[in-house]
Design a protein around this motif. Sequence first.
Motif, PDB file in Angstrom:
ATOM      1  N   LEU A  57       0.822  -1.198   0.000  1.00 51.15           N
ATOM      2  CA  LEU A  57       0.000   0.000   0.000  1.00 51.15           C
ATOM      3  C   LEU A  57       0.863   1.256   0.000  1.00 51.15           C
ATOM      4  CD1 LEU A  57      -2.991   0.968   0.228  1.00 51.15           C
ATOM      5  CD2 LEU A  57      -2.612   1.095   2.693  1.00 51.15           C
ATOM      6  N   LEU A  58       1.915   1.249   0.822  1.00 54.07           N
ATOM      7  CA  LEU A  58       2.815   2.397   0.876  1.00 54.07           C
ATOM      8  C   LEU A  58       3.526   2.604  -0.462  1.00 54.07           C
ATOM      9  CD1 LEU A  58       4.298   1.671   4.403  1.00 54.07           C
ATOM     10  CD2 LEU A  58       3.046   3.744   3.785  1.00 54.07           C
ATOM     11  N   TRP A  59       3.851   1.516  -1.140  1.00 51.66           N
ATOM     12  CA  TRP A  59       4.589   1.618  -2.404  1.00 51.66           C
ATOM     13  C   TRP A  59       3.737   2.225  -3.503  1.00 51.66           C
ATOM     14  CZ3 TRP A  59       9.653   1.037  -3.379  1.00 51.66           C
ATOM     15  CH2 TRP A  59      10.042   1.032  -4.723  1.00 51.66           C
ATOM     16  N   THR A  60       2.423   2.091  -3.430  1.00 46.72           N
ATOM     17  CA  THR A  60       1.569   2.590  -4.513  1.00 46.72           C
ATOM     18  C   THR A  60       1.149   4.033  -4.291  1.00 46.72           C
ATOM     19  OG1 THR A  60      -0.276   1.417  -3.458  1.00 46.72           O
ATOM     20  CG2 THR A  60       0.736   0.367  -5.345  1.00 46.72           C
ATOM     21  N   LYS A  61       1.907   4.767  -3.494  1.00 47.80           N
ATOM     22  CA  LYS A  61       1.802   6.225  -3.482  1.00 47.80           C
ATOM     23  C   LYS A  61       2.561   6.729  -4.704  1.00 47.80           C
ATOM     24  CE  LYS A  61       2.860   8.097   0.522  1.00 47.80           C
ATOM     25  NZ  LYS A  61       3.519   8.294   1.833  1.00 47.80           N
ATOM     26  N   GLN A  62       1.874   7.419  -5.600  1.00 50.59           N
ATOM     27  CA  GLN A  62       2.474   7.799  -6.870  1.00 50.59           C
ATOM     28  C   GLN A  62       2.321   9.299  -7.118  1.00 50.59           C
ATOM     29  OE1 GLN A  62       3.344   4.681  -9.328  1.00 50.59           O
ATOM     30  NE2 GLN A  62       3.689   4.373  -7.148  1.00 50.59           N
ATOM     31  N   HIS A  63       3.331   9.859  -7.788  1.00 51.35           N
ATOM     32  CA  HIS A  63       3.202  11.247  -8.242  1.00 51.35           C
ATOM     33  C   HIS A  63       2.215  11.270  -9.397  1.00 51.35           C
ATOM     34  CE1 HIS A  63       4.179  15.317  -9.478  1.00 51.35           C
ATOM     35  NE2 HIS A  63       4.322  14.867 -10.707  1.00 51.35           N
ATOM     36  N   TYR A  64       1.237  12.191  -9.305  1.00 55.27           N
ATOM     37  CA  TYR A  64       0.204  12.298 -10.346  1.00 55.27           C
ATOM     38  C   TYR A  64       0.097  13.752 -10.786  1.00 55.27           C
ATOM     39  CZ  TYR A  64      -4.223  11.511 -12.774  1.00 55.27           C
ATOM     40  OH  TYR A  64      -5.211  11.418 -13.733  1.00 55.27           O
ATOM     41  N   ARG A  65       0.472  13.996 -12.030  1.00 55.20           N
ATOM     42  CA  ARG A  65       0.453  15.354 -12.596  1.00 55.20           C
ATOM     43  C   ARG A  65      -0.466  15.358 -13.809  1.00 55.20           C
ATOM     44  NH1 ARG A  65       3.970  19.811 -12.292  1.00 55.20           N
ATOM     45  NH2 ARG A  65       5.264  18.573 -10.880  1.00 55.20           N
ATOM     46  N   PHE A  66      -1.424  16.291 -13.828  1.00 59.70           N
ATOM     47  CA  PHE A  66      -2.362  16.335 -14.949  1.00 59.70           C
ATOM     48  C   PHE A  66      -3.071  17.692 -14.938  1.00 59.70           C
ATOM     49  CE2 PHE A  66      -6.044  13.794 -17.127  1.00 59.70           C
ATOM     50  CZ  PHE A  66      -5.636  14.266 -18.356  1.00 59.70           C
TER      51      PHE A  66
END
Length: 894
Positions: A375-384
Amino acid sequence: MSEHERLAESPSAESPWRLWGPYLAARQWGTVREDYSGNGDAWGYFSFDQARMRVYRWGEDGIAGICDRHGFLNFSLALWNGQDEILKERYFGLANSEGNHGEDVKEHWWITDGTPTHSWMRVLYRYPQRAFPYARLRELAAHAGRDHREPELSDTGVLDGDRFFDVRVSYAKAAPDDVCVEIEATNHGPEAAPLHLLPQLWFRNTWSWGRDARRPALIGSTVDGWARVVAEHSLLGRYTTHFDGAPTLLVTDNETDEAQLFGRAVNPSRYTKAGIGDHVVEGKTDVCQVVPAGGASQPGTKAAAWYRFDSVAPGESVTVRVRLIAGDGHGSAFGSTFASTMARRKDDADEFYADIAPDASPAEKKVARRAFAGLLWTKQHYRFRVREWLEGDPAHPPSPHERQGPHARNAHWKHMDVADVLSMPDEWEYPWFAAWDLAFHMVPFALVDPAFAKDQLLLLCREWLMHPDGQLPAYEWEFGDVNPPVHAWATLQVYRAEQEATGSGDRVFLARVFHKLLLNFSWWVNRKDPGGNYLFEGGFLGMDNIGPVNRSAPLEHGWRFEQSDATSWMATYALHLMQIALELARHDEAYEDVATKFVEHFLSIAQASTHFGSARRPIWDEEDGFCYDLVSRTLDGGHVEAQPVRVRSMVGLIPVLACAPLEPWVFAELPGFSGRLNYLLRRQPEFGQFLTWHTGADGERSALLSLLDDRKLRRVLTRMFDEAEFLSPHGIRSLSAAHRGGLEVEIAGAPHRIEYEPGESRTAMFGGNSNWRGPVWFPTNALLVQALCALDTFHHGAVTVELPTGSGNRVTAGEAARDLSRRLAGLFLPGPDGRRPADGKRIEGTDSPLWREHVTFSEYFDGDTGEGLGASHQTGWTALVAVLLAGWPGMCGK
């Protein structure tokens, strides 16, 4: 410093310890953000085959990688086994049109450990020693029908005889901006094999679009015997990456090879994104800079350190060490502090998790810790920036005219401007946020990182994400789709978890979310109850193909859906907002009036759903003792015709969730609320069927608001705990197994058929990559567990059910909840035969300890066997298993 101390120092997203993390996606190609086509074919517009030589616009991807929270500077691992046709820089998977059940990753990796500040992270990637079978995997999928299993990497034979390297990547922070990286590769095959490891560093391309001409720079050098790459960026400043040993430094530019891809005469740069791979794999010269010993490169924007191990013996391990440090770094990057940092951070993680699930068995602790790590690993940078995406960039050709009209994808979300770290369902198949997924993620997050959980729930409501009309964005394929309104529920869980852990809840957080959810609730009322009758629609509502027809598509001849689940979700939503308002009213009387608004709205929904008068049918079906969707239409003269869709599915179990206690303090502290409630019950006594009262020995009164009265609830639970219907050995099925032989129903005057499908979807509806026609899904199951616990707590164990139905074995609702919780957790625990049901027939279920030691967290689970299906790395809401094992405020205990 312990992990608890680091968390205390990191209350916000901008805190230093949160600057670096696993924010790099595993897949950027094939996403909506990278699709500039006129027809919206994201998978076709930017394919896997192009990704190695074509620059991304909005993000980056890589294997076992990290980046800064702004997504500017990225680090990941590339590999080559001496036989692959391309450098292995990203995980391979099939596009939606290629997989027999939609998109599907074809690699094996596991997130094995991690802490909330990312001071410690560990990933294991399994890399074949033979040429990666790209074409063979596509061929197998092309010949597999929807009735067949998804072909996997193991089906190609490339992993036979354990001919693979286990590549373990460990990250440990010596300081917020000082990251130690250890890459260890072990040959598990029977023969010696070559391996090339290339840790890579690169900048996301921000300069090629005509919006910001500033260009960062990477300069590689091997001066004084040290291999290093210095990165200069206008926002991040200077970082130095040290590489242990004597690797060959390769430097290129993160630029598209337009000559190769598009036949252009000239490339924007002499060196392109694929240059490092072309040099390593094909031996091409003049495609990248090779830094000479004692020399330095010219500035570039992508670099790699090339470590060559020509022959790794069977059982042998090779190790590469890297250190990323702010500033100029230091000459002792790999001295004693490197090893001590690795050891201390591992010890910190052990200490941190020791207090989580203290009563769990060792096997249960391992499952919980792996779930938290994933769960911690699937923190992702999201730019849009949606407006810029629709318009196109100044330095590129104008967008196709199809993207300029009101029917273009996400055309009504031009306000959206996101550049944040967000919790994703998984890092490959769903590398973008989804509203209701994210809400479920925050419950396990509340146990390990409540600050992040609160930040995420607030973030989804912020003005750069929430639509001006109050709608929450669903997911990037169509922000305007509708997900179940579970945000208020998640907010309560996070608030209560922190309150239980610290003794006080964050009321400012509670109020901030509440104010925004008032707008969202109004959007639901105004947009999804067009008849104004308190019966709601919403489309598929996250449960994809659960109906005989696509509930998001309009019906013919004036018919429309009035949904059991949408109506029940809204009843539940009203109760959760009421509970938040009541909690806030304890310290601010202004919220008391708002609480009465939501209790009135709940009672109106409850009345409509169970009794709507002679002209209309309720969603409650007295004959079957179950709740069904309705289809209705208004005829000439205003007469309303309504028909139930008699399919027993999860949509008929959602009403169980709509229950909430009114504790004694409500009546003692909030006379305005209790007075208004009494007034309603006097004026409309029919509302009384939705309240159950209890008077304690001390004379204190409490009440339970519930969509289903005791009689209706018992009838629904009889079906829910029937093994021939919903109850499986592994949880509650999403469709009754009574429909195994198929069922034909009439909808809007036309016959439609549905059949129980316990495994992968046999239809193409919603892409065909998920299935709600029989499998077990964690989010709805976890909500049912909590609802049963709430009933049990209020009734003090007086409510009993037969478990399973027809067995004669009567248990309390709390015991039934604990039994259901054990079934769900049991998916990941060895059974009597030593096997985990979730492994099923996949290679993880073999006798090899190399495979069986690794727990996987799938998107959903076979309703009969428990095998994990769908997205194979969707720790996301499946991480709720950690909550079931560790304990959850309001739960009945493990």
